[in-house]
Write a protein that holds these residues in place. Structure first.
Motif, PDB file in Angstrom:
ATOM      1  N   LYS A 199       5.813   9.704  13.795  1.00  0.00           N
ATOM      2  CA  LYS A 199       7.222   9.228  13.121  1.00  0.00           C
ATOM      3  C   LYS A 199       7.219   7.906  13.939  1.00  0.00           C
ATOM      4  N   GLY A 200       7.505   6.974  12.718  1.00  0.00           N
ATOM      5  CA  GLY A 200       7.870   5.749  13.003  1.00  0.00           C
ATOM      6  C   GLY A 200       6.690   4.933  13.162  1.00  0.00           C
ATOM      7  N   ARG A 201       5.671   5.379  13.305  1.00  0.00           N
ATOM      8  CA  ARG A 201       4.123   4.943  13.226  1.00  0.00           C
ATOM      9  C   ARG A 201       3.345   4.998  12.021  1.00  0.00           C
ATOM     10  N   PHE A 202       3.357   6.182  11.626  1.00  0.00           N
ATOM     11  CA  PHE A 202       2.678   6.368  10.369  1.00  0.00           C
ATOM     12  C   PHE A 202       3.343   6.504   8.978  1.00  0.00           C
ATOM     13  N   THR A 203       3.018   6.150   7.731  1.00  0.00           N
ATOM     14  CA  THR A 203       3.581   6.298   6.769  1.00  0.00           C
ATOM     15  C   THR A 203       2.661   6.777   5.510  1.00  0.00           C
ATOM     16  N   ILE A 204       3.313   7.928   4.893  1.00  0.00           N
ATOM     17  CA  ILE A 204       2.395   8.573   3.962  1.00  0.00           C
ATOM     18  C   ILE A 204       3.061   7.936   2.427  1.00  0.00           C
ATOM     19  N   SER A 205       2.187   7.921   1.566  1.00  0.00           N
ATOM     20  CA  SER A 205       2.632   7.303   0.307  1.00  0.00           C
ATOM     21  C   SER A 205       1.734   7.811  -0.738  1.00  0.00           C
ATOM     22  N   ARG A 206       1.927   7.832  -2.126  1.00  0.00           N
ATOM     23  CA  ARG A 206       1.079   8.095  -3.081  1.00  0.00           C
ATOM     24  C   ARG A 206       1.195   7.308  -4.405  1.00  0.00           C
ATOM     25  N   ASP A 207       0.155   7.162  -5.087  1.00  0.00           N
ATOM     26  CA  ASP A 207      -0.012   6.513  -6.454  1.00  0.00           C
ATOM     27  C   ASP A 207      -0.260   7.413  -7.504  1.00  0.00           C
ATOM     28  N   ASN A 208       0.476   8.174  -7.990  1.00  0.00           N
ATOM     29  CA  ASN A 208       0.177   9.309  -9.171  1.00  0.00           C
ATOM     30  C   ASN A 208      -0.613   8.610 -10.258  1.00  0.00           C
ATOM     31  N   ALA A 209      -0.442   7.525 -10.427  1.00  0.00           N
ATOM     32  CA  ALA A 209      -1.354   6.777 -11.661  1.00  0.00           C
ATOM     33  C   ALA A 209      -2.824   6.784 -11.187  1.00  0.00           C
ATOM     34  N   LYS A 210      -3.091   6.585  -9.913  1.00  0.00           N
ATOM     35  CA  LYS A 210      -4.495   6.378  -9.337  1.00  0.00           C
ATOM     36  C   LYS A 210      -4.964   7.987  -8.732  1.00  0.00           C
ATOM     37  N   ASN A 211      -4.158   8.914  -8.814  1.00  0.00           N
ATOM     38  CA  ASN A 211      -4.619  10.169  -8.166  1.00  0.00           C
ATOM     39  C   ASN A 211      -4.745  10.101  -6.666  1.00  0.00           C
ATOM     40  N   THR A 212      -3.979   9.218  -5.991  1.00  0.00           N
ATOM     41  CA  THR A 212      -4.346   8.919  -4.703  1.00  0.00           C
ATOM     42  C   THR A 212      -3.204   9.097  -3.837  1.00  0.00           C
ATOM     43  N   VAL A 213      -3.429   9.525  -2.492  1.00  0.00           N
ATOM     44  CA  VAL A 213      -2.379   9.612  -1.427  1.00  0.00           C
ATOM     45  C   VAL A 213      -2.941   8.777  -0.335  1.00  0.00           C
TER      46      VAL A 213
END
Length: 122
Positions: free
Chosen positions: A65-79
């Motif tokens: 927590k505070g160091r890693f960030t998860i994100s996603r782009d559903n248009a690109k089918n990528t996390v």
């Protein structure tokens, strides 16, 4: 299920950064909660981060927590998993996984990638 393939791992010095990507195949990616897990030698696979299907909510293990960030782009089918301020104890094989349940238990995830190695040198 979706098919998942991670990339972006490698060797980095302590304090450095890496960004992992996980590409998914299939038309149902946007309906899946996605998670990142990791497994160090001799240890059990552990939860790192998860994100809701829409990307509107995320949850992290205390250790990242505070160091890693998860994100996603559903248009690109990528996390993605952006990892900053890396420590030697972050060394592990990192796996992305998909689930119809937004949660931290690896048993709830039914789609898994092959993993990508992250090594942090001191």
């Amino acid at each position: 299920q979706v098919q998942l393939a991670e990339s972006g791992g490698g060797l980095v010095q302590a304090g450095g950064s890496l960004r992992l990507s996980c590409a998914a195949s299939g038309r149902t990616f946007s309906s899946y909660a996605m998670g990142w897990f990791r497994q160090a030698p001799g240890k059990e696979r552990e939860f790192v981060a998860t994100i809701t299907p829409s990307g509107g909510k995320a949850y992290y293990a205390d250790s990242v927590k505070g160091r890693f960030t998860i994100s996603r782009d559903n248009a690109k089918n990528t996390v993605y998993l952006q990892m900053n301020s890396l420590k030697p104890e972050d060394t592990a094989v990192y796996y992305c996984a998909g689930s119809h349940i937004y949660g931290i238990s690896r048993h709830a995830y039914d789609s898994w990638g092959q993993g990508t190695q992250v090594t942090v040198s001191s």
